[in-house]
Design an enzyme around this catalytic site. Sequence first.
Site, PDB file in Angstrom:
ATOM      1  N   ALA A 156       0.824  -1.176   0.009  1.00  0.00           N
ATOM      2  CA  ALA A 156       0.001  -0.212   0.046  1.00  0.00           C
ATOM      3  C   ALA A 156       0.852   1.309  -0.044  1.00  0.00           C
ATOM      4  O   ALA A 156       2.168   1.149   0.162  1.00  0.00           O
ATOM      5  CB  ALA A 156      -0.918   0.123   1.313  1.00  0.00           C
ATOM      6  N   HIS A 157       0.194   2.636   0.092  1.00  0.00           N
ATOM      7  CA  HIS A 157       0.775   3.630  -0.236  1.00  0.00           C
ATOM      8  C   HIS A 157       1.707   3.898   0.971  1.00  0.00           C
ATOM      9  O   HIS A 157       1.409   3.508   2.193  1.00  0.00           O
ATOM     10  CB  HIS A 157      -0.014   4.736  -0.321  1.00  0.00           C
ATOM     11  N   ASN A 158       3.050   4.580   1.097  1.00  0.00           N
ATOM     12  CA  ASN A 158       3.592   5.024   1.755  1.00  0.00           C
ATOM     13  C   ASN A 158       4.731   3.909   2.561  1.00  0.00           C
ATOM     14  O   ASN A 158       5.065   4.125   3.652  1.00  0.00           O
ATOM     15  CB  ASN A 158       3.089   5.918   3.046  1.00  0.00           C
TER      16      ASN A 158
END
Lengths: 348, 348, 348
Positions: free
Chosen positions: B241-243
Amino acid sequence: MELSAQTIANHLGGTVEGNPNVEISAAARIEQGKQGTLCFLANPKYEKYLYTTQASIVLINKNFELKQPVSATLIRVDDAYQAIAAMLDLLHTLKMQSKKGHSWRSKISWRAKLGKNVYVGAFAYIAKGAVIGNNVKIYPHVYVGENVHIGDNTILYSGVKIYAGCKIGANCIIHSCTVIGADGFGFVPQNDGVYKKIAQTGIVIVEDDVEIGSNTSIDRATMGATVIHRGTKIDNLVQIAHNVEIGDNTVIAAQAGIAGSAKIGKQCVIGGQVGIVGHISIADGTQIGAQSGVSKNTTENATIAGSPAIDYSKNQRNIAVYRTLPQMRDEIQILKKEIEELRMKINN
Amino acid sequence: MELSAQTIANHLGGTVEGNPNVEISAAARIEQGKQGTLCFLANPKYEKYLYTTQASIVLINKNFELKQPVSATLIRVDDAYQAIAAMLDLLHTLKMQSKKGHSWRSKISWRAKLGKNVYVGAFAYIAKGAVIGNNVKIYPHVYVGENVHIGDNTILYSGVKIYAGCKIGANCIIHSCTVIGADGFGFVPQNDGVYKKIAQTGIVIVEDDVEIGSNTSIDRATMGATVIHRGTKIDNLVQIAHNVEIGDNTVIAAQAGIAGSAKIGKQCVIGGQVGIVGHISIADGTQIGAQSGVSKNTTENATIAGSPAIDYSKNQRNIAVYRTLPQMRDEIQILKKEIEELRMKINN
Amino acid sequence: MELSAQTIANHLGGTVEGNPNVEISAAARIEQGKQGTLCFLANPKYEKYLYTTQASIVLINKNFELKQPVSATLIRVDDAYQAIAAMLDLLHTLKMQSKKGHSWRSKISWRAKLGKNVYVGAFAYIAKGAVIGNNVKIYPHVYVGENVHIGDNTILYSGVKIYAGCKIGANCIIHSCTVIGADGFGFVPQNDGVYKKIAQTGIVIVEDDVEIGSNTSIDRATMGATVIHRGTKIDNLVQIAHNVEIGDNTVIAAQAGIAGSAKIGKQCVIGGQVGIVGHISIADGTQIGAQSGVSKNTTENATIAGSPAIDYSKNQRNIAVYRTLPQMRDEIQILKKEIEELRMKINN
C-alpha cells in the site's frame, strides 16, 4: 442473432407450449425477464414469477403443473436447469463465431505457425516458434512468447501473458491478465544476506479443458514443468508456484495459493483464500474449506478445514468450544474456589 | 545455442569425466534427463537416477563416489547445487541476448531518453520524460509513464505498468501485469457518507536488484514515496500500500499484503498470505509465518505466527492445546461433578 | 505548471503570510519539503519541521501559533488537512488536462461512439457498439469490449480490461490490470467427474463515483448483473464473484474476496484479506475486521471479526483467553490432582 422457440425446442429435445415463432436474443433471470429474453424455472421458490414474467420464452420441467395462465411461450424439457445451461452455451458459441481474422495491428512472427480459423486481435503479440491450433481466439493485448504451443479451440482473453516455452492444451479458456510461466520465486541467501536468483528454466504445461480466471499467476518450474492436468478449473487471483502439479478435474476457488512443488490430486475442491505449503501432497478427492492453511499431506477424500487445517468435523467442534472459552476460564476459577472451600472444611 | 562439457567445466572451474565434446542446450531434473540436457546430483536421495539417466551431462560434487558405471559425461565441481544455479543463469543470459532493438510497433516518445542496447518490444509505450538505462529489456505491452526512470539491465516483462514519476533501479526484474504506482487507497468520509478521494501525488521508488513477481500491486505514496529498498524479492499477487517502506534483502511470499505506511525492516522473511496492518514497524530480521496477521511492532529477529501474530513457539503451543479443547471442556464438566460429589460427602 | 501562493490562497479561501508570489509545482511531506514544493502542518507532532523545512509554501491552521520564525511562506486555512487534499486534487486535475486526443496507434471501431474531449492512448482497443462519455481518459493497452458503456469523466488506466456488455458509470477511476466482466466461476460436475461450464451471459454494472484499484477482478453475472453501486471504493487485488451486489459508499480493502451472489449493504467497511461466502447478506453499515471469514448474514451496523467472524468484542475476548490456553490446561491438571487429594483425605 435471434433464436425462435421452435429452434430452441429442437436444440434441447423439448416441446413448445405457445407460439413457436417467438424469438429471443439473450437470457435473463425469470424475475427480470423482458421481451426478447429466455428464462427458466427450476427452483419452485421462483414459481410466482412464471405468471408475471414478461420474458418471451420460459424453459420448465416436463412434469411441471401450471397453477395460473402464463403469457410466455413455454418449452418443456427433462431438466430446466441443464437446459438453460445448454442454451447459455449456444448463445455464447454464436457470439464467439463473430471473432475471426488476423488484425493487421497485431504482430505475428513469420516463424510462428497458426492453424485454421484463428482470431488474432489488434495489438496481440505472437513470437517466433509459437504453434497455434485451429479455431483459437487470441484477443487484443495477448502475449504469446517464443515456442509457446496453444491447442485447438482455446480462448485467450485480452491481456493474457504466456511466457516462452509454455504449452496450453485444447479447449482451454484463460481470462484477462492471467500470467502463465513467469519465473518461480527461487533465491539462495548468500553469506552477506544478499539473495541470489536461481534461474527458472522450466515451463508450465496446461492440459486440455482447463479454465483459468483473471489475474491468476502460474509460475514456470525451476527445471521441468509446473503442470495443470486436464479438466481443472482455476478461479481469479490464484497463485500457483513453481513445480506444482495439479491433477484432473480439480477446482480451485479465488485467491487460493499453492506453494512450490506441492502436488495436488484429482477431483479435489480447494476453497477460496486457502493456502497450501510447499512440497506436500494433497490426495485425490480432498476437499478444503475456505481460508484453510494446509501444512500436511492429506488422505484420499478427506474433508479438512482450519489453519492449520484438520479434519472438518473436528475443526467444527473445536470452533464451537473455542467460542465458549471465556466461560471455560470462569468455570475453572469457580472450581478453584470451590476446591479451596472444600479443603478448608476438611481441614477444620 | 549449445554448450560443450568442456565449456561448462571451464565456466564452473570443474573437471570433466567422460566426453568433453558432448553438448547440451537445456537443463532438466535428473529423473527426467534426456539427450541434450544438463542435470545435477546434490541430494543423495536421487543417486539411483545417476546410473540410469539419459542426460548428456551431470554435475556432481568433487568428492562423490560412484557405485556403478554412468553413461553421462560428469563434471565434478565443489558444490553441484551452486553449479547448476550458475548454469541456469548462463543459459538464461544467453537466451536474453536475443532480445534487442526497438520495435517500430512500439510508441517511444521523442522526449524520452533511452540508453544503449535497449530492447523495446511491439506495443510497448514509453512516455515523455522517461529515462531508460543501458541494456534494459522492455517487453511488449509494457507501459512506462511520464518521467519514469529505469536503471541499467532491468527487465520489464510483458504487461508491466509503471505510472508516471516512479523510479526503478538497476538489475531489477518485474514480471507481467505487475502495477507500480497506482493511486494509494485514501479517502475521507464526508458527513453524508460519501467518500472523497485524497489525491495521491507521491511516487514509488524501487531500488537496485529487486525482483517482483506477476500481478503484484505497489501503490504510490500520498506524498513522498513508497520505497522498496535494494535486494528485496517480492512474489506474485502481493499488495503493497501507499507510503510503505521495505528494507534491504527482505523476502515477501505470494499474496501477502502490507497496509499503508507500515515500515518493514531489512532481511525479513514474510510468508504467503500474511497481512500486516498499517502504520506499524516490523524490525530487521523478523520472520513471519504464512497466513499470519500482524498488528503490532516486532522486535529484531523475532519469529512470529498466527492471527493475531505472536511469538512462533507460543503460537505452536496454543495451537496444540486448542486441538484438545473438547477434551478440556469435558474435563471441566467431570471436575464439576466430582467436586459436587465431594461436597455432598463432606456435608453428610 | 506552477502555482503561486496567492493563487493557492484564493483557491482555498486562505490568507498568505509571507511572499505571495512564491511558486510551487508539487506537494511534499513537511519533513521532506524542498524549494518549489507545497507542504502542510496538521498534526502537532510535526511542528518542529515547520521551523526547518525548505518547502516554499506551508498550509497551516488559521489559529496556529508560531513559536519560532519560519522561512516558508505560510497560507492559513480553516483546516490544513482538508486544504492539502484540495490542493492535491488541483495538482492532479492540472496534470490530467494534458491527456487528450486519440492516438493513431489505438484501434477505435467506427461503430463505437465517443463523446467530446476523450483521450485514447496508443494501443487502446475500443470495440464496436461501445459508447464512451465526455472527458473520458482511456490509457494505453485498455480493452473496451463490444457494447461497453463508459460514463463521463471516467479514467481507465493502462491495461484495464472491460469485457463485452459491461457498464461503467461517470466519474469512476479504474486502475491498471483490473478486469471487469470475465466469466463467473460456474461449473456443474458430471457423473464422470468432469466439470461442465455454465456459460456466463450476464454483465457487470459499475455505477457513478466508484474507484477500483489495480489487479482487481469483478466477474460478470451468470444471468443479470453483478452490481457495484454508487460511491463504493475497492482496493487492489480484490475478488468480486458473479452476481454479487455491493451497496453505495462501501469500502473494500485489498485482497478481500466476495463469493458468488453475496449481497453487501451500503456504507460497509470490509478489511483487507476478508473472505465472504456466497449467497449471504451483509447488512448496511457492517464493519468487518481484516482477515475475517464471514459465513453468515450480519445485522445493521454490526462490527465483526475472526474466522468464522463473530461480534468484534466477543472475538477480542476469545482471543485474550485463547492466549492463556496452556495455563488453563495446566490449571485443570492441578485441579484434578487437588480433587484426588481431597477425595483421599475424605475416604481415609
